[in-house]
Design a protein around this motif. Structure first.
Motif, PDB file in Angstrom:
ATOM      1  N   HIS A 178      51.743  28.850  -3.533  1.00  0.00           N
ATOM      2  CA  HIS A 178      52.774  29.226  -1.616  1.00  0.00           C
ATOM      3  C   HIS A 178      52.708  30.644  -1.607  1.00  0.00           C
ATOM      4  N   TYR A 179      50.766  31.349  -0.363  1.00  0.00           N
ATOM      5  CA  TYR A 179      51.228  32.416   0.178  1.00  0.00           C
ATOM      6  C   TYR A 179      51.370  33.221   1.028  1.00  0.00           C
ATOM      7  N   GLU A 180      51.055  34.716   0.871  1.00  0.00           N
ATOM      8  CA  GLU A 180      51.582  34.981   2.457  1.00  0.00           C
ATOM      9  C   GLU A 180      50.256  35.735   3.008  1.00  0.00           C
ATOM     10  N   VAL A 181      50.462  35.656   4.342  1.00  0.00           N
ATOM     11  CA  VAL A 181      49.695  36.033   4.880  1.00  0.00           C
ATOM     12  C   VAL A 181      50.092  37.166   6.359  1.00  0.00           C
ATOM     13  N   THR A 182      49.304  38.178   5.908  1.00  0.00           N
ATOM     14  CA  THR A 182      50.537  39.371   7.256  1.00  0.00           C
ATOM     15  C   THR A 182      49.378  39.395   8.248  1.00  0.00           C
TER      16      THR A 182
ATOM     17  N   THR B  80      47.742  42.414  10.757  1.00  0.00           N
ATOM     18  CA  THR B  80      47.251  43.927  10.209  1.00  0.00           C
ATOM     19  C   THR B  80      45.821  43.831  11.937  1.00  0.00           C
ATOM     20  N   PRO B  81      46.116  45.456  11.992  1.00  0.00           N
ATOM     21  CA  PRO B  81      45.321  45.515  12.772  1.00  0.00           C
ATOM     22  C   PRO B  81      43.572  45.147  13.591  1.00  0.00           C
ATOM     23  N   THR B  82      43.068  44.994  12.441  1.00  0.00           N
ATOM     24  CA  THR B  82      41.909  44.340  12.929  1.00  0.00           C
ATOM     25  C   THR B  82      42.012  42.529  12.248  1.00  0.00           C
ATOM     26  N   GLY B  83      43.107  42.132  12.417  1.00  0.00           N
ATOM     27  CA  GLY B  83      43.084  40.991  12.148  1.00  0.00           C
ATOM     28  C   GLY B  83      44.039  40.294  11.367  1.00  0.00           C
ATOM     29  N   LEU B  84      43.708  39.928   9.783  1.00  0.00           N
ATOM     30  CA  LEU B  84      45.365  39.329   8.699  1.00  0.00           C
ATOM     31  C   LEU B  84      44.740  39.674   7.765  1.00  0.00           C
ATOM     32  N   ARG B  85      46.022  39.762   6.977  1.00  0.00           N
ATOM     33  CA  ARG B  85      45.495  39.520   5.154  1.00  0.00           C
ATOM     34  C   ARG B  85      46.633  38.363   4.337  1.00  0.00           C
ATOM     35  N   ALA B  86      45.185  37.656   3.510  1.00  0.00           N
ATOM     36  CA  ALA B  86      46.374  36.682   2.831  1.00  0.00           C
ATOM     37  C   ALA B  86      45.850  36.962   1.206  1.00  0.00           C
ATOM     38  N   GLU B  87      46.888  37.110   0.689  1.00  0.00           N
ATOM     39  CA  GLU B  87      46.592  37.506  -1.030  1.00  0.00           C
ATOM     40  C   GLU B  87      47.021  36.027  -1.557  1.00  0.00           C
ATOM     41  N   TYR B  88      45.717  36.000  -2.495  1.00  0.00           N
ATOM     42  CA  TYR B  88      46.267  34.611  -2.530  1.00  0.00           C
ATOM     43  C   TYR B  88      46.056  33.736  -4.305  1.00  0.00           C
ATOM     44  N   LEU B  89      47.213  33.613  -5.273  1.00  0.00           N
ATOM     45  CA  LEU B  89      46.931  33.329  -6.177  1.00  0.00           C
ATOM     46  C   LEU B  89      46.812  32.427  -7.103  1.00  0.00           C
ATOM     47  N   SER B  90      46.451  31.906  -7.769  1.00  0.00           N
ATOM     48  CA  SER B  90      45.763  29.955  -8.577  1.00  0.00           C
ATOM     49  C   SER B  90      45.109  30.917  -9.459  1.00  0.00           C
ATOM     50  N   ASN B  91      44.855  29.419  -9.791  1.00  0.00           N
ATOM     51  CA  ASN B  91      44.018  29.106 -11.874  1.00  0.00           C
ATOM     52  C   ASN B  91      42.903  28.542 -11.599  1.00  0.00           C
ATOM     53  N   VAL B  92      42.618  28.222 -10.703  1.00  0.00           N
ATOM     54  CA  VAL B  92      40.904  27.922  -9.991  1.00  0.00           C
ATOM     55  C   VAL B  92      40.181  29.133 -10.223  1.00  0.00           C
ATOM     56  N   SER B  93      39.081  28.902 -11.000  1.00  0.00           N
ATOM     57  CA  SER B  93      38.546  30.143 -11.419  1.00  0.00           C
ATOM     58  C   SER B  93      37.348  29.643 -10.123  1.00  0.00           C
ATOM     59  N   ASN B  94      37.348  31.827 -10.110  1.00  0.00           N
ATOM     60  CA  ASN B  94      35.570  32.406  -9.562  1.00  0.00           C
ATOM     61  C   ASN B  94      34.374  32.039 -10.338  1.00  0.00           C
ATOM     62  N   PHE B  95      34.299  31.661 -11.582  1.00  0.00           N
ATOM     63  CA  PHE B  95      33.341  31.818 -12.156  1.00  0.00           C
ATOM     64  C   PHE B  95      32.434  30.144 -11.592  1.00  0.00           C
ATOM     65  N   PRO B  96      31.154  30.073 -11.746  1.00  0.00           N
ATOM     66  CA  PRO B  96      30.333  29.035 -11.452  1.00  0.00           C
ATOM     67  C   PRO B  96      31.116  28.208 -12.679  1.00  0.00           C
ATOM     68  N   LYS B  97      31.029  26.968 -13.060  1.00  0.00           N
ATOM     69  CA  LYS B  97      31.971  26.160 -14.215  1.00  0.00           C
ATOM     70  C   LYS B  97      30.964  26.095 -15.331  1.00  0.00           C
ATOM     71  N   ALA B  98      29.486  26.748 -14.986  1.00  0.00           N
ATOM     72  CA  ALA B  98      28.981  26.612 -16.330  1.00  0.00           C
ATOM     73  C   ALA B  98      29.620  28.182 -17.570  1.00  0.00           C
ATOM     74  N   MET B  99      30.692  29.201 -16.129  1.00  0.00           N
ATOM     75  CA  MET B  99      30.606  30.362 -17.373  1.00  0.00           C
ATOM     76  C   MET B  99      31.629  30.591 -17.259  1.00  0.00           C
ATOM     77  N   GLN B 100      33.248  29.754 -17.089  1.00  0.00           N
ATOM     78  CA  GLN B 100      34.376  29.227 -16.731  1.00  0.00           C
ATOM     79  C   GLN B 100      35.459  29.566 -17.930  1.00  0.00           C
ATOM     80  N   ASP B 101      34.677  29.506 -18.959  1.00  0.00           N
ATOM     81  CA  ASP B 101      35.279  30.169 -20.702  1.00  0.00           C
ATOM     82  C   ASP B 101      35.084  31.479 -20.296  1.00  0.00           C
ATOM     83  N   ARG B 102      34.159  32.326 -19.730  1.00  0.00           N
ATOM     84  CA  ARG B 102      34.598  33.609 -19.894  1.00  0.00           C
ATOM     85  C   ARG B 102      35.820  33.836 -19.663  1.00  0.00           C
ATOM     86  N   ALA B 103      36.329  33.426 -18.740  1.00  0.00           N
ATOM     87  CA  ALA B 103      37.787  33.673 -18.587  1.00  0.00           C
ATOM     88  C   ALA B 103      39.057  33.549 -19.317  1.00  0.00           C
TER      89      ALA B 103
END
Length: 344
Positions: free
Chosen positions: A195-199, A201-224
């Protein structure tokens, strides 16, 4: 620069409904890289309008790409002595669009109608931005570009045979990570969207999304750390720009500006300035390769979507709980005055 904008004059063979073109024109869009606007004019296209972009000692100028004498694109010409000069008969144009010299008859009185239709221009984030409707809205915020703590990265533009709204919605979508990006950073065994929230804003919208999906490339995901929770903050600047801030381990920050420039109703050029405050000593080649891979994965899907236009009538497509951001985005476009059969 003096502007001679007449918003009621639409580009030839315009692919937008007039009301939609009017709603989109006042906003700022990138049309070129600052680095490519040198002492030679270049051609660009925005909302079906053909443009010429050139640089003088006064800065960057933007105008309709047509010499008013015999209809030659001024982007075929050259810049000399702060004048844009037509390739065909050498007509000279100043930075405000006025014809200031006709070489074949240098003593002739030049009529006032020999003045190009010009547009405002701003250089920001390594890009040249313009607005066909006055530029009354603020430029999208990407202040990290000027922050010395961040490294500036500017990949090449990506051209899509797709509507700008479709591309933007894909950029904001979090449910497709496991499926479209499973080769780059996603994981098909981890498809659940928390679940995440969308609010709004004066310019459009803002969404904060918390998950365990890494943003590192596959070959570098052991860095986190294995249990690291990735925060992704999406901020939309209607109609077609969004920034994504990703919180990395050890106070790392990655900021991506997705600026979708609508060349025409179903052709879009994506400019994507990137800033990060980590790994600044490392080669940028892997960053470019990863960025191009992710966009190529998205491109395959976005160019195949049907209908090609983003439906603003919410009942036209089905929605799930994970679609909160795209629903809010469609509502935001509707609020701009775009029609339900919006063609951009």
């Amino acid at each position: 620069m003096v502007s001679t904008i007449r918003s009621t004059v639409y580009p030839k063979d315009c692919t937008f409904a007039p009301s939609d073109w009017d709603a989109l024109a006042p906003f700022w869009y990138p049309i070129a890289f600052s680095r490519e606007v040198t002492d030679q004019p270049i051609a660009a296209k925005l909302l079906d309008q053909r443009l010429v972009v050139w640089r003088t000692s006064a800065g960057v100028s933007v105008a309709n790409d047509i010499c008013l004498h015999r209809g030659i694109p001024l982007s075929m010409g050259f810049v000399e002595g702060d004048h844009l000069i037509c390739k065909y008969h050498g007509f000279h144009y100043s930075t405000d669009g006025r014809c200031v010299l006709v070489p074949a008859d240098p003593d002739a009185s030049i009529p006032a109608k020999l003045c190009l239709k010009t547009y405002p221009a701003i250089e920001a984030y390594g890009l040249v931005w313009t607005s066909l409707g006055g530029g009354d809205h603020p430029l999208p915020d990407f202040h990290e570009w000027d922050d010395p703590e961040y490294q500036q990265i500017l990949p090449e533009a990506v051209d899509l045979n797709a509507a700008a709204g479709r591309q933007m919605e894909g950029f904001l979508d979090v449910a497709h990570f496991a499926w479209v990006h499973q080769k780059s950073f996603g994981d098909r065994s981890n498809p659940i969207v928390p679940h995440y929230e969308v609010t709004k804003t004066p310019t459009g919208l803002r969404a904060e999304y918390l998950s365990n999906v890494s943003n590192f490339p596959k070959a570098m995901q052991d860095r986190a750390p294995a249990d690291f929770q990735w925060m992704r903050i999406f901020e939309v600047f209607l109609p077609f720009t969004a920034r994504l801030t990703v919180l990395f381990p050890n106070e790392g920050r990655l900021c991506i500006l997705n600026a979708a420039s609508p060349v025409s109703a179903r052709k879009t050029r994506i400019f994507c300035p990137i800033c990060r405050n980590f790994d600044k000593e490392m080669s940028l080649e892997p960053v470019y390769e990863f960025n191009y891979q992710v966009f190529a994965e998205d491109q395959e899907v976005v160019e195949a979507q049907y209908p090609e236009d983003l439906p603003l009538e919410l009942r036209a497509e089905s929605h799930i709980r994970a679609d909160q951001t795209s629903i809010a985005y469609r509502k935001g476009l509707s609020a701009l005055g775009l029609g339900a059969t919006y063609t951009a």
